[in-house]
Scaffold this motif. Structure first.
Motif, PDB file in Angstrom:
ATOM      1  N   VAL A 436       0.907  -1.197   0.405  1.00  0.00           N
ATOM      2  CA  VAL A 436      -0.009   0.014   0.184  1.00  0.00           C
ATOM      3  C   VAL A 436       0.753   1.355   0.010  1.00  0.00           C
ATOM      4  N   THR A 437       2.187   1.268   0.815  1.00  0.00           N
ATOM      5  CA  THR A 437       3.036   1.788   1.085  1.00  0.00           C
ATOM      6  C   THR A 437       3.419   2.721  -0.861  1.00  0.00           C
ATOM      7  N   TYR A 438       3.933   1.953  -1.585  1.00  0.00           N
ATOM      8  CA  TYR A 438       4.771   1.516  -2.526  1.00  0.00           C
ATOM      9  C   TYR A 438       4.025   2.152  -3.315  1.00  0.00           C
ATOM     10  N   PHE A 439       2.532   1.702  -3.945  1.00  0.00           N
ATOM     11  CA  PHE A 439       1.993   2.109  -4.877  1.00  0.00           C
ATOM     12  C   PHE A 439       1.203   3.296  -4.281  1.00  0.00           C
ATOM     13  N   PHE A 440       0.542   4.240  -3.429  1.00  0.00           N
ATOM     14  CA  PHE A 440      -0.245   4.827  -2.945  1.00  0.00           C
ATOM     15  C   PHE A 440       0.165   6.016  -2.394  1.00  0.00           C
ATOM     16  N   VAL A 441       1.416   5.443  -1.318  1.00  0.00           N
ATOM     17  CA  VAL A 441       1.087   7.388  -0.370  1.00  0.00           C
ATOM     18  C   VAL A 441       2.488   7.687  -1.196  1.00  0.00           C
ATOM     19  N   PRO A 442       2.226   9.192  -1.019  1.00  0.00           N
ATOM     20  CA  PRO A 442       3.007   9.780  -2.047  1.00  0.00           C
ATOM     21  C   PRO A 442       4.295  10.198  -1.076  1.00  0.00           C
ATOM     22  N   GLU A 443       5.718  10.417  -2.326  1.00  0.00           N
ATOM     23  CA  GLU A 443       6.736  10.557  -1.852  1.00  0.00           C
ATOM     24  C   GLU A 443       7.071  12.402  -1.474  1.00  0.00           C
ATOM     25  N   ILE A 444       6.623  12.268   0.217  1.00  0.00           N
ATOM     26  CA  ILE A 444       7.058  13.700   0.269  1.00  0.00           C
ATOM     27  C   ILE A 444       8.930  13.916   0.598  1.00  0.00           C
ATOM     28  N   SER A 445       9.071  15.159   0.290  1.00  0.00           N
ATOM     29  CA  SER A 445      10.409  15.771   0.563  1.00  0.00           C
ATOM     30  C   SER A 445      10.560  16.511   1.551  1.00  0.00           C
ATOM     31  N   GLY A 446       9.757  17.359   1.716  1.00  0.00           N
ATOM     32  CA  GLY A 446       9.830  18.078   2.852  1.00  0.00           C
ATOM     33  C   GLY A 446       9.975  19.680   2.689  1.00  0.00           C
ATOM     34  N   GLU A 447       9.423  19.907   2.140  1.00  0.00           N
ATOM     35  CA  GLU A 447       9.262  20.854   1.072  1.00  0.00           C
ATOM     36  C   GLU A 447       8.207  21.640   1.924  1.00  0.00           C
ATOM     37  N   ASP A 448       8.763  23.268   1.595  1.00  0.00           N
ATOM     38  CA  ASP A 448       7.750  24.247   2.198  1.00  0.00           C
ATOM     39  C   ASP A 448       6.108  23.851   2.525  1.00  0.00           C
ATOM     40  N   LEU A 449       5.929  23.867   3.040  1.00  0.00           N
ATOM     41  CA  LEU A 449       4.072  23.416   2.705  1.00  0.00           C
ATOM     42  C   LEU A 449       3.307  24.574   2.046  1.00  0.00           C
ATOM     43  N   ARG A 450       3.917  25.537   2.238  1.00  0.00           N
ATOM     44  CA  ARG A 450       3.587  26.294   0.913  1.00  0.00           C
ATOM     45  C   ARG A 450       3.474  26.345  -0.401  1.00  0.00           C
ATOM     46  N   ILE A 451       4.360  25.524  -0.678  1.00  0.00           N
ATOM     47  CA  ILE A 451       3.968  25.629  -2.134  1.00  0.00           C
ATOM     48  C   ILE A 451       3.294  24.600  -2.408  1.00  0.00           C
ATOM     49  N   ARG A 452       2.570  23.820  -1.570  1.00  0.00           N
ATOM     50  CA  ARG A 452       1.880  22.307  -1.721  1.00  0.00           C
ATOM     51  C   ARG A 452       0.417  23.537  -1.606  1.00  0.00           C
ATOM     52  N   ASP A 453       0.014  24.103  -0.852  1.00  0.00           N
ATOM     53  CA  ASP A 453      -0.484  24.788  -0.960  1.00  0.00           C
ATOM     54  C   ASP A 453      -1.197  25.683  -1.940  1.00  0.00           C
ATOM     55  N   GLU A 454      -0.090  25.922  -2.728  1.00  0.00           N
ATOM     56  CA  GLU A 454      -0.500  27.262  -4.347  1.00  0.00           C
ATOM     57  C   GLU A 454       0.008  26.459  -5.756  1.00  0.00           C
ATOM     58  N   GLN A 455      -0.223  25.245  -5.332  1.00  0.00           N
ATOM     59  CA  GLN A 455      -0.364  23.917  -6.089  1.00  0.00           C
ATOM     60  C   GLN A 455      -1.735  23.653  -6.399  1.00  0.00           C
TER      61      GLN A 455
END
Length: 494
Positions: A436-455
């Protein structure tokens, strides 16, 4: 030239650097940076301290079950009382997950604190015309406690993640783990220590006094940070990214469906294994210890809880180096290895109690290292601020559903298949968790959460959403301030 140099030095892509600079250039006119930073520090500290209370409440029944089974061998139903906490947690996680997105992290946190205190007082005062009535009152009270502790998961964890992001984005992962899963995990041995002290003070008798005092002590920890929680501020991320009207849930599902399958599925498997093995570990140990006194069982249970703690620290050290996803698969692998070792050699290993407790503790420690650490972290990082509490709450609620199913199935598995199969099934869950982890969990690199918010905001705009985000001091119309490159990227993904 200077802008390009800064982008290169920061390690961000050009569109990501534009996002960060656009947000940083829009400070709140009402809240100073110093005041916000102080609030973030107190938010992180209080989240950690309050989650010790949650860990305490989740693990308190481990020894109380053993005690009540001895005091009321025919009247007590341990499964019902344990599941009351779980059902309350499921309801609390979903309800407070939505609430902390609509009403703010602060309002949700204050409410959950009150529920834990009220439920703890009622559990301490459990009584009735008959023993059966007393246990029904205890069941309802533990359900109220569960609502509060369940609500703490999305409320405290999302606020801690956002506060850590504003203080030190690069170390957000380790900091988040140290103020969430560490206190939750420490709550296990802490609950045993309190239980043993109270039991000794009562001369290993007066059982009713023991469990009532232990329930009452659980009210103290959330009260110690209540004042600071009333004074806290919502994070800058929340005040800019909250969606309080016209939440586009269909677009949210389309954007996050894969991540939701990953976090929900992995959390279900993790709690299916870890919760019943924690709740019934005292019963398991008492059935194989030669001196089956409550005190001796509690001492072995304390050792088991201590052995499970190092996994938290190892996971925190590895999360940035190996990546969240890889660490979670590593932890599930521990279920496979140690589950098979204990299950396949159960009859022999239980004759050597210290060896059994060590391997049992290593299995639980691997759970802490991987899914225990990473599920909360990934659930707080994978989703945008406007829906972070909701998605976190749903993921955690599916986890507690797994815990309820595991708790309900634990005794039938023992009775019909044998005790070794509780560990073999844990190993099987480890394999499924890796997949489940391999196929469905996203790889998060630890970038600023503001970037994901604006995307995410760019994705909503590209799909025709024209609502508002944020609170008064940092409110933004849907497409205001989105860098053109980010909007083009979102449109390209359609």
């Amino acid at each position: 030239m200077e802008t390009q140099l800064n982008e290169k030095e920061s390690g961000l892509q050009p569109s990501e650097a534009q996002i960060v600079s656009s947000v940083e250039a829009d400070p709140s006119p009402e809240v100073s940076q110093k005041k916000q930073s102080m609030s973030n520090l107190f938010t992180i500290f209080c989240s950690g301290f309050a989650l010790i209370s949650d860990g305490y409440q989740n693990n308190l029944m481990t020894m109380v079950n053993v005690l009540l089974d001895k005091e009321y061998p025919t009247e007590y139903n341990s499964t019902r009382v344990s599941n009351a906490l779980l059902i309350g947690e499921i309801i609390g996680q979903i309800t407070i997950g939505l609430t902390c997105d609509y009403m703010g992290r602060k309002a949700a946190i204050v409410f959950t604190t009150l529920m834990i205190v009220i439920g703890g007082i009622l559990a301490t005062a459990s009584n009735g015309a008959t023993i059966k009535d007393m246990f029904w009152m205890m069941t309802v009270a533990r359900g109220i406690v569960g609502f509060g502790t369940g609500g703490e998961y999305p409320a405290s964890s999302t606020s801690a993640s956002e506060a850590a992001n504003e203080l030190t984005p690069k170390q957000r992962g380790p900091m988040f783990i140290m103020v969430t899963n560490l206190p939750l995990s420490f709550g296990g041995p802490f609950a045993i220590i309190v239980f043993l002290i109270v039991l000794s003070a009562c001369h290993q008798s007066h059982y009713s006094t023991v469990w009532r005092v232990c329930f009452g002590i659980g009210c103290i920890w959330p009260l110690t940070v209540f004042y600071f929680r009333i004074r806290m501020l919502n994070s800058t991320l929340y005040r800019r990214g909250a969606i309080k009207k016209r939440v586009p849930y269909l677009l949210v599902i389309r954007y996050y469906w894969k991540s939701l399958i990953g976090t929900c599925g992995a959390w279900f498997l993790y709690d299916f294994v870890t919760f019943p093995n924690s709740v019934f570990s005292g019963t398991i140990i008492s059935s194989i210890v030669k001196d089956s006194s409550i005190m001796k069982t509690g001492e072995w249970q304390l050792l088991l809880g201590i052995i499970s703690l190092p996994g938290v620290f190892i996971g925190a050290m590895l999360c940035n180096r190996l990546g969240r996803k890889n660490v979670m698969m590593l932890g599930f692998s521990g279920y496979l290895v140690f589950g098979l070792i204990i299950g396949c050699s159960y009859d022999k290993i239980t004759k050597i109690l210290p060896l059994f407790v060590i391997f049992y503790g290593l299995m639980q420690s691997s759970g802490n290292l991987g899914p225990g650490n990473m599920l909360g972290l990934l659930s707080s990082e994978s989703y945008a601020t406007g829906v972070r509490g909701t998605c976190y709450g749903i993921s955690a609620a599916l986890g507690k559903t797994g815990a309820a199913v595991g708790t309900q199935a634990f005794t039938p598995i023992e009775d019909n298949l044998g005790k070794r199969w509780t560990f073999i099934i844990a190993a099987i869950c480890g394999v499924v968790g890796i997949l489940v982890t391999y196929f469905f969990v996203p790889e998060i690199s630890g970038e600023d959460l503001r970037i994901r918010d604006e995307q995410f905001r760019a994705y909503l705009v590209a799909n025709g959403w024209d609502g508002e985000m944020g609170e008064d001091d940092l409110r933004a119309i849907a497409d205001q301030g989105i860098p053109p490159a980010t909007l083009e990227e979102a449109e390209h993904k359609l």
